[in-house]
Design a protein around this motif. Structure first.
Motif, PDB file in Angstrom:
ATOM      1  N   THR A 177      52.712 -14.996 -95.618  1.00  0.00           N
ATOM      2  CA  THR A 177      52.405 -14.133 -94.482  1.00  0.00           C
ATOM      3  C   THR A 177      51.350 -13.105 -94.874  1.00  0.00           C
ATOM      4  O   THR A 177      51.519 -12.375 -95.854  1.00  0.00           O
ATOM      5  CB  THR A 177      53.673 -13.418 -93.997  1.00  0.00           C
ATOM      6  OG1 THR A 177      54.591 -14.395 -93.483  1.00  0.00           O
ATOM      7  CG2 THR A 177      53.343 -12.404 -92.900  1.00  0.00           C
ATOM      8  N   ALA A 178      50.256 -13.076 -94.125  1.00  0.00           N
ATOM      9  CA  ALA A 178      49.144 -12.180 -94.438  1.00  0.00           C
ATOM     10  C   ALA A 178      48.066 -12.334 -93.375  1.00  0.00           C
ATOM     11  O   ALA A 178      48.130 -13.247 -92.540  1.00  0.00           O
ATOM     12  CB  ALA A 178      48.557 -12.517 -95.809  1.00  0.00           C
ATOM     13  N   VAL A 179      47.093 -11.446 -93.435  1.00  0.00           N
ATOM     14  CA  VAL A 179      45.859 -11.634 -92.678  1.00  0.00           C
ATOM     15  C   VAL A 179      44.907 -12.439 -93.558  1.00  0.00           C
ATOM     16  O   VAL A 179      44.626 -12.037 -94.694  1.00  0.00           O
ATOM     17  CB  VAL A 179      45.219 -10.291 -92.286  1.00  0.00           C
ATOM     18  CG1 VAL A 179      43.873 -10.534 -91.604  1.00  0.00           C
ATOM     19  CG2 VAL A 179      46.153  -9.510 -91.364  1.00  0.00           C
ATOM     20  N   TYR A 180      44.431 -13.552 -93.015  1.00  0.00           N
ATOM     21  CA  TYR A 180      43.529 -14.437 -93.753  1.00  0.00           C
ATOM     22  C   TYR A 180      42.104 -14.236 -93.236  1.00  0.00           C
ATOM     23  O   TYR A 180      41.850 -14.306 -92.026  1.00  0.00           O
ATOM     24  CB  TYR A 180      43.950 -15.895 -93.573  1.00  0.00           C
ATOM     25  CG  TYR A 180      45.183 -16.258 -94.376  1.00  0.00           C
ATOM     26  CD1 TYR A 180      46.438 -15.764 -94.006  1.00  0.00           C
ATOM     27  CD2 TYR A 180      45.093 -17.075 -95.492  1.00  0.00           C
ATOM     28  CE1 TYR A 180      47.569 -16.075 -94.742  1.00  0.00           C
ATOM     29  CE2 TYR A 180      46.226 -17.399 -96.234  1.00  0.00           C
ATOM     30  CZ  TYR A 180      47.449 -16.890 -95.855  1.00  0.00           C
ATOM     31  OH  TYR A 180      48.563 -17.215 -96.593  1.00  0.00           O
ATOM     32  N   SER A 181      41.199 -14.014 -94.184  1.00  0.00           N
ATOM     33  CA  SER A 181      39.801 -13.781 -93.838  1.00  0.00           C
ATOM     34  C   SER A 181      38.914 -14.705 -94.658  1.00  0.00           C
ATOM     35  O   SER A 181      39.260 -15.052 -95.788  1.00  0.00           O
ATOM     36  CB  SER A 181      39.404 -12.335 -94.139  1.00  0.00           C
ATOM     37  OG  SER A 181      40.223 -11.411 -93.458  1.00  0.00           O
ATOM     38  N   CYS A 182      37.775 -15.047 -94.081  1.00  0.00           N
ATOM     39  CA  CYS A 182      36.797 -15.817 -94.849  1.00  0.00           C
ATOM     40  C   CYS A 182      35.593 -14.927 -95.152  1.00  0.00           C
ATOM     41  O   CYS A 182      35.326 -13.944 -94.449  1.00  0.00           O
ATOM     42  CB  CYS A 182      36.362 -17.075 -94.100  1.00  0.00           C
ATOM     43  SG  CYS A 182      35.591 -16.810 -92.502  1.00  0.00           S
ATOM     44  N   ALA A 183      34.905 -15.279 -96.221  1.00  0.00           N
ATOM     45  CA  ALA A 183      33.746 -14.516 -96.655  1.00  0.00           C
ATOM     46  C   ALA A 183      32.721 -15.462 -97.236  1.00  0.00           C
ATOM     47  O   ALA A 183      33.078 -16.520 -97.784  1.00  0.00           O
ATOM     48  CB  ALA A 183      34.148 -13.462 -97.680  1.00  0.00           C
ATOM     49  N   ALA A 184      31.455 -15.071 -97.152  1.00  0.00           N
ATOM     50  CA  ALA A 184      30.355 -15.870 -97.686  1.00  0.00           C
ATOM     51  C   ALA A 184      29.680 -15.101 -98.803  1.00  0.00           C
ATOM     52  O   ALA A 184      29.377 -13.908 -98.666  1.00  0.00           O
ATOM     53  CB  ALA A 184      29.350 -16.173 -96.572  1.00  0.00           C
ATOM     54  N   GLN A 239      28.394 -11.369 -99.011  1.00  0.00           N
ATOM     55  CA  GLN A 239      27.416 -10.908 -98.035  1.00  0.00           C
ATOM     56  C   GLN A 239      28.022 -10.731 -96.638  1.00  0.00           C
ATOM     57  O   GLN A 239      27.609  -9.823 -95.892  1.00  0.00           O
ATOM     58  CB  GLN A 239      26.257 -11.896 -97.957  1.00  0.00           C
ATOM     59  CG  GLN A 239      25.475 -12.048 -99.244  1.00  0.00           C
ATOM     60  CD  GLN A 239      24.781 -10.771 -99.652  1.00  0.00           C
ATOM     61  OE1 GLN A 239      23.986 -10.206 -98.891  1.00  0.00           O
ATOM     62  NE2 GLN A 239      25.083 -10.272-100.843  1.00  0.00           N
ATOM     63  N   TYR A 240      28.935 -11.619 -96.281  1.00  0.00           N
ATOM     64  CA  TYR A 240      29.480 -11.572 -94.927  1.00  0.00           C
ATOM     65  C   TYR A 240      30.998 -11.735 -94.972  1.00  0.00           C
ATOM     66  O   TYR A 240      31.528 -12.492 -95.791  1.00  0.00           O
ATOM     67  CB  TYR A 240      28.888 -12.691 -94.064  1.00  0.00           C
ATOM     68  CG  TYR A 240      27.389 -12.742 -94.053  1.00  0.00           C
ATOM     69  CD1 TYR A 240      26.698 -13.792 -94.636  1.00  0.00           C
ATOM     70  CD2 TYR A 240      26.657 -11.712 -93.473  1.00  0.00           C
ATOM     71  CE1 TYR A 240      25.321 -13.831 -94.636  1.00  0.00           C
ATOM     72  CE2 TYR A 240      25.278 -11.745 -93.478  1.00  0.00           C
ATOM     73  CZ  TYR A 240      24.618 -12.810 -94.063  1.00  0.00           C
ATOM     74  OH  TYR A 240      23.250 -12.838 -94.063  1.00  0.00           O
ATOM     75  N   TRP A 241      31.652 -11.025 -94.049  1.00  0.00           N
ATOM     76  CA  TRP A 241      33.106 -11.100 -93.903  1.00  0.00           C
ATOM     77  C   TRP A 241      33.459 -11.405 -92.457  1.00  0.00           C
ATOM     78  O   TRP A 241      32.788 -10.942 -91.533  1.00  0.00           O
ATOM     79  CB  TRP A 241      33.745  -9.749 -94.249  1.00  0.00           C
ATOM     80  CG  TRP A 241      33.909  -9.484 -95.702  1.00  0.00           C
ATOM     81  CD1 TRP A 241      33.085  -8.771 -96.510  1.00  0.00           C
ATOM     82  CD2 TRP A 241      35.008  -9.904 -96.537  1.00  0.00           C
ATOM     83  NE1 TRP A 241      33.596  -8.725 -97.787  1.00  0.00           N
ATOM     84  CE2 TRP A 241      34.776  -9.413 -97.823  1.00  0.00           C
ATOM     85  CE3 TRP A 241      36.165 -10.658 -96.298  1.00  0.00           C
ATOM     86  CZ2 TRP A 241      35.642  -9.642 -98.891  1.00  0.00           C
ATOM     87  CZ3 TRP A 241      37.038 -10.880 -97.357  1.00  0.00           C
ATOM     88  CH2 TRP A 241      36.764 -10.376 -98.633  1.00  0.00           C
TER      89      TRP A 241
END
Length: 126
Positions: A90-97, A114-116
């Motif tokens: 359980t968590a907040v899932y984020s992608c990043a480049a 560079q990007y979230w």
């Protein structure tokens, strides 16, 4: 430029979810894309990365064998398939480049991010 995550939600233990990270104004195939997660009161953890050149993948020890990262160039999207989910996922899932992925202490880190994206909530509960 935007990274937009989707696919989160509420799932029972041992269930599955497939998260998506879609790029807008950025070609994800040109970047290393990392999925991170952050649970309340815990530090952010790098979960999985797919490299932009040959598509090599890395997984954190905490999810290895339960998670698979992939990408669809035509849809400009990176996916995170999560199986056998546990309450501790359980968590907040984020992608990043960023420009590179590497392993440290069993987690996956990203160089020169560079990007979230804004993140998508995953809750594993019965």
């Amino acid at each position: 430029v935007q990274l937009v995550e989707s696919g989160g939600g509420l799932v029972q233990p041992d269930g599955s979810l497939k998260l998506s990270c879609t790029g807008s104004g950025v070609t994800l195939a040109n970047w290393h894309i990392n999925w991170f997660r952050q649970a309340p009161g815990k530090e952010r953890e790098g979960v999985s990365c797919i490299e932009g050149d040959f598509g090599a993948t890395l997984y954190a020890d905490s999810v290895k064998g339960r998670v698979s990262i992939s990408r669809d160039h035509r849809k400009n999207t990176v996916y995170l398939q999560m199986n056998s989910l546990r309450p501790e996922d359980t968590a907040v899932y984020s992608c990043a480049a960023g420009y590179g992925c590497y392993v440290r202490d069993g987690t996956i880190l990203l160089r020169n991010t560079q990007y979230w994206g804004q993140g998508t909530q995953v809750t594993v509960s019965s």
